[in-house]
Design a protein around this motif. Structure first.
Motif: not given
Length: 380
Positions: A175-177, A181-184, A187-192, A375-380
């Motif tokens: 992650y660059g910032s 990290f939030l981008g992974a 959407s709901r968890k990112r907002k939280d 879903r799929g974020a950890l495989q990117e």
């Protein structure tokens, strides 16, 4: 052990040359000579604490090739790999569980090398030497806790029983910032988490990162107040003495990061982290004022910020805490090794640990389904 290897026990790490000891390690701050010496000189371990130093060095042809951070234990406190049920069962059967031998970094649930050596052969020799020493001193058992996965394999081959437990670690996937990290996350968890951080930082003060010469004696005075408060609420009596933090200031202030919250120029909360070569280790937290989510901000989110900014591979935020899962910390296996010269007790432990490992594997797999990642974020 073959004839070219000799074992020496030491009542203090001060008996061992600091450079010789540290050259055997992996840069983990909790097995450095300076950390172990700070524990001894501050009397956080030693007479009356239940942690009696019995460090080991292993020599080959007159040269130190291995070492163990080892303690004779009179209880099972401050270890975080729990064996209280074993102690009770052994006592009910007529045995004497204490003293036992503990190869560990006291009061520190952080993974790192415990069989300190330059090669796998010396590590295996250290494991075998610990078994022999256990019998020689009449201890009930030997335990190597928070060791690496590779050490677990070496110890198992030597005759130790492997144990797997679980912690939550944050893993840096380039992650660059913090926003990356939030981008992974979903959407709901990112907002939280964005809302949580905003509310935490709205406590009416500022958050500072202090390291090295930026740390002053009055910062340690404030943190001691935090540490005492948290310690008294969690386990009744803090393990570390006030003098320990003075020793850390003298010899390890480049190895620590104090995240401090100040309001009206006065410290109100703090989180103390230790820094390794590839990880930041969250160790202690405390406060004199309660503010929503400030604990999560100082202990977890600020640690992630530091790891990203400095290219560290992970954040280890200590033992327990299912609340870490929602904040992007993932369940990971934790390894330890256990052995007893009592054949009946060894068989019973073997059967117990086999079932526990199977259950723990299933638990880690189940917990991984509850991480906040999309879903799929950890495989990117």
């Amino acid at each position: 052990m073959n004839d070219t290897l000799s074992l020496t026990t030491h009542a203090s790490v001060a008996e061992i040359d600091p450079q010789t000891w540290d050259d055997l390690g992996d840069g983990n701050p909790f097995t450095t000579h300076r950390f172990l010496l700070a524990l001894e000189q501050s009397r956080s371990v030693g007479t009356g604490t239940g942690w009696q130093s019995l460090h080991v060095t292993l020599e080959r042809d007159g040269q130190v090739v291995g070492a163990l951070p080892l303690y004779a234990k009179a209880h099972s406190q401050g270890e975080y790999i729990f064996d209280h049920a074993w102690a009770q069962a052994y006592t009910r059967a007529g045995g004497r569980y204490y003293p036992k031998l503990q190869c560990a970094a006291p009061f520190t649930p952080a993974t790192g090398r415990r069989l300190l050596a330059r090669d796998a052969g010396a590590q295996a020799a250290l494991a075998q030497a610990l078994m022999q020493l256990t019998e020689r001193v009449g201890a009930s058992s030997a335990h190597i806790t928070f060791c690496t996965e590779n050490e677990a394999a070496i110890g198992t081959a030597a005759g130790f029983l492997p144990r797997v437990t679980q912690q939550y670690h944050w893993l840096n996937r380039g992650y660059g910032s913090f926003e990356d990290f939030l981008g992974a996350l979903s959407s709901r968890k990112r907002k939280d988490l964005r809302k949580e951080r905003a509310r935490a930082q709205d406590f009416g003060g500022t958050i500072r990162h202090l390291r090295g010469d930026d740390l002053k004696p009055h910062h340690w005075d404030a943190f001691w107040t935090f540490y005492q408060d948290t310690g008294s609420r969690k386990w009744g009596q803090p393990y570390l003495t006030r003098a320990f933090f003075d020793h850390v200031h003298q010899t390890m202030r480049e190895d620590v990061l104090l995240v401090l919250a100040e309001r009206d120029g006065r410290p109100i909360a703090g989180a103390l982290n230790f820094l390794g070569l590839d990880a930041i280790y969250g160790r202690y937290w405390g406060c004199t004022e309660d503010h929503p989510f400030l604990h999560f901000e100082l202990c977890y989110h600020q640690a992630i910020d530091h790891a990203i900014a400095h290219g560290l591979a992970r954040v280890e935020a200590g033992a327990q805490g299912d609340h870490k899962l929602a904040r992007g910390y993932e369940p990971v296996p934790i390894h330890s090794l256990h052995w007893t010269p009592d054949p009946g007790f060894l068989r019973a432990l073997d059967a117990y640990l086999l079932q526990e490992r199977e259950a723990m594997g299933a638990e880690i797999e189940a917990l991984a389904e509850f991480t906040p990642f999309r879903r799929g974020a950890l495989q990117e």
